[in-house]
Design an enzyme around this catalytic site. Structure first.
Site, PDB file in Angstrom:
ATOM      1  CG  HIS A 126      59.878  45.169 -66.937  1.00 30.84           C
ATOM      2  ND1 HIS A 126      60.794  45.672 -67.839  1.00 30.84           N
ATOM      3  CD2 HIS A 126      60.378  43.971 -66.523  1.00 30.84           C
ATOM      4  CE1 HIS A 126      61.813  44.832 -67.956  1.00 30.84           C
ATOM      5  NE2 HIS A 126      61.573  43.783 -67.179  1.00 30.84           N
ATOM      6  CB  CYS A 127      57.616  47.539 -71.830  1.00 30.35           C
ATOM      7  SG  CYS A 127      56.559  48.940 -71.379  1.00 30.35           S
ATOM      8  CG  ASN A 128      62.763  51.442 -72.392  1.00 29.76           C
ATOM      9  OD1 ASN A 128      63.212  51.697 -71.274  1.00 29.76           O
ATOM     10  ND2 ASN A 128      63.355  51.829 -73.502  1.00 29.76           N
TER      11      ASN A 128
END
Length: 235
Positions: A126-128
């Site tokens: 995941h990222c933002n």
């Protein structure tokens, strides 16, 4: 229940039709709210946004064991490991800009995901927002895992998380990575015996060159000696 983890498609002997079905995905109906959740890309790999990493109950229900947290360093206060006592984490500080080099950072990310799979675990990447940064890594992973073209790998991921959109620079690197991983495969498939023969032939050629060079030097010395003797006689 998810299917067992599949090896690269070239080793599975699956048909072209089965490969098309794999790329097309389950065909689930997509809603805007789903972008806030994570999606299963492969049986051992999930992709999502920051929100997907915040719910311990959801992560445990999905069987997540490893979490690859990709963030811009400016987001470190929010995009961070939240349950280090529950999951194995890797954190990568990566700028979501077209100039950021992802290919250099990808091998570590791939090894982390593969390590989770070897332990019969599941990795959430995941990222933002789960739109550009983390999807770029996942597309490269899927491309190499199934030995796909960059377009097929992008479609496979997009058909499971419809909202992904790697920026232009990332997309260029995804295309470049297809040539990189295929070159690596070609080297691996080059028969060991041929490599030995090639090495031996090169060694023999080098030895021949050394002999020829020594003979050349010997002839040059003989010529120089003859010239010196001739000069001495004429003096």
């Amino acid at each position: 229940m998810s299917a067992a983890i599949l090896p690269p498609q070239s080793q599975m002997g699956i048909s072209e039709e089965q490969l098309r079905e794999l790329i097309q995905g389950p065909g689930d109906e997509w809603s805007y709210d789903m972008r806030r959740r994570c999606q299963e890309i492969l049986p051992h790999l999930f992709l999502g946004p920051l929100q997907a990493s915040k719910s311990l109950e959801t992560l445990q229900a999905l069987g997540i064991t490893h979490i690859l947290c990709i963030r811009d360093v400016k987001e470190a206060f929010a995009v961070r490991p939240r349950f280090p006592e529950k999951f194995q984490y890797m954190t990568l500080n990566v700028e979501d800009t077209e100039e950021q080099n992802l290919i250099r950072m990808f091998p570590d990310a791939k090894e982390f995901i593969d390590s989770g799979a070897r332990q019969n675990g599941r990795t959430l990447v995941h990222c933002n927002g789960g739109i550009s940064l983390s999807p770029a890594f996942v597309v490269m992973y899927v491309m190499q895992h199934y030995q796909l073209s960059w377009e097929d790998a992008l479609h496979l991921v997009q058909n499971r998380r419809y909202c992904i959109s790697p920026n232009g620079g990332f997309l260029t690197q995804i295309k470049e990575y297809e040539s990189i991983y295929k070159a690596g495969l070609a080297i691996q498939k080059f028969p060991q015996q041929q490599r030995i023969v090639s090495t031996r032939r090169k060694r023999e050629d080098d030895e021949d060159d050394d002999v020829e060079s020594r003979n050349h030097d010997r002839k040059r010395l003989l010529v120089e000696c003859d010239e010196e003797e001739e000069d001495a006689m004429q003096s």
